[in-house]
Design a protein around this motif. Structure first.
Motif, PDB file in Angstrom:
ATOM      1  N   SER A   4       0.825  -1.210   0.000  1.00 49.88           N
ATOM      2  CA  SER A   4       0.000   0.000   0.000  1.00 49.88           C
ATOM      3  C   SER A   4       0.857   1.257   0.000  1.00 49.88           C
ATOM      4  CB  SER A   4      -0.917  -0.004   1.224  1.00 49.88           C
ATOM      5  OG  SER A   4      -1.627   1.202   1.311  1.00 49.88           O
ATOM      6  N   TYR A   5       1.917   1.248   0.788  1.00 50.12           N
ATOM      7  CA  TYR A   5       2.793   2.416   0.844  1.00 50.12           C
ATOM      8  C   TYR A   5       3.493   2.637  -0.487  1.00 50.12           C
ATOM      9  CZ  TYR A   5       6.502   5.610   2.099  1.00 50.12           C
ATOM     10  OH  TYR A   5       7.350   6.685   2.132  1.00 50.12           O
ATOM     11  N   ARG A   6       3.946   1.557  -1.114  1.00 46.79           N
ATOM     12  CA  ARG A   6       4.638   1.694  -2.400  1.00 46.79           C
ATOM     13  C   ARG A   6       3.722   2.254  -3.479  1.00 46.79           C
ATOM     14  NH1 ARG A   6      10.011   0.151  -3.823  1.00 46.79           N
ATOM     15  NH2 ARG A   6       8.985  -0.071  -5.800  1.00 46.79           N
ATOM     16  N   LYS A   7       2.448   1.861  -3.435  1.00 40.97           N
ATOM     17  CA  LYS A   7       1.508   2.307  -4.468  1.00 40.97           C
ATOM     18  C   LYS A   7       0.965   3.708  -4.217  1.00 40.97           C
ATOM     19  CE  LYS A   7       1.451  -1.233  -7.151  1.00 40.97           C
ATOM     20  NZ  LYS A   7       1.897  -1.160  -8.519  1.00 40.97           N
ATOM     21  N   THR A   8       0.698   4.054  -2.953  1.00 40.79           N
ATOM     22  CA  THR A   8      -0.017   5.301  -2.668  1.00 40.79           C
ATOM     23  C   THR A   8       0.778   6.317  -1.863  1.00 40.79           C
ATOM     24  OG1 THR A   8      -0.970   4.434  -0.628  1.00 40.79           O
ATOM     25  CG2 THR A   8      -2.216   4.064  -2.659  1.00 40.79           C
ATOM     26  N   ARG A   9       1.914   5.915  -1.301  1.00 38.72           N
ATOM     27  CA  ARG A   9       2.696   6.783  -0.402  1.00 38.72           C
ATOM     28  C   ARG A   9       1.849   7.270   0.768  1.00 38.72           C
ATOM     29  NH1 ARG A   9       7.593   5.241  -1.411  1.00 38.72           N
ATOM     30  NH2 ARG A   9       8.251   5.635  -3.505  1.00 38.72           N
ATOM     31  N   ASN A  10       0.979   6.378   1.251  1.00 39.36           N
ATOM     32  CA  ASN A  10       0.086   6.677   2.347  1.00 39.36           C
ATOM     33  C   ASN A  10       0.896   6.759   3.646  1.00 39.36           C
ATOM     34  OD1 ASN A  10      -1.871   6.719   4.322  1.00 39.36           O
ATOM     35  ND2 ASN A  10      -3.147   5.198   3.330  1.00 39.36           N
TER      36      ASN A  10
END
Length: 76
Positions: A4-10
């Motif tokens: 999720s972090y890699r895709k959205t930088r959340n």
């Protein structure tokens, strides 16, 4: 959360990964009985790290950005 972090930088996903890292560090401290002093032993250090981990989990949940799943309907 890594995906999720890699895709959205959340930011929430990042904080959750930090929390898991701190919890892992707490487990290592407890397992190898790493202690700076005999009156402040590995259990104390481990519990302090676990408290810090729970705090980062809390921050991560607050910062998570929830997105509704995309539903597509194909009609012919």
């Amino acid at each position: 959360h890594y995906y999720s972090y890699r895709k959205t930088r959340n930011r929430g996903s990042y904080l959750m990964m930090v929390a898991v890292g701190i919890a892992t560090l707490a487990a290592i401290v407890y397992t190898f009985k790493l202690a700076p002093h005999r009156w402040f032993n590995h259990m104390d250090v481990g519990h302090m790290l676990m408290c810090l981990s729970v705090y980062y989990f809390h921050l991560g949940v607050q910062k998570l950005e929830w997105r509704a799943p995309v539903v597509t309907m194909h009609t012919k």
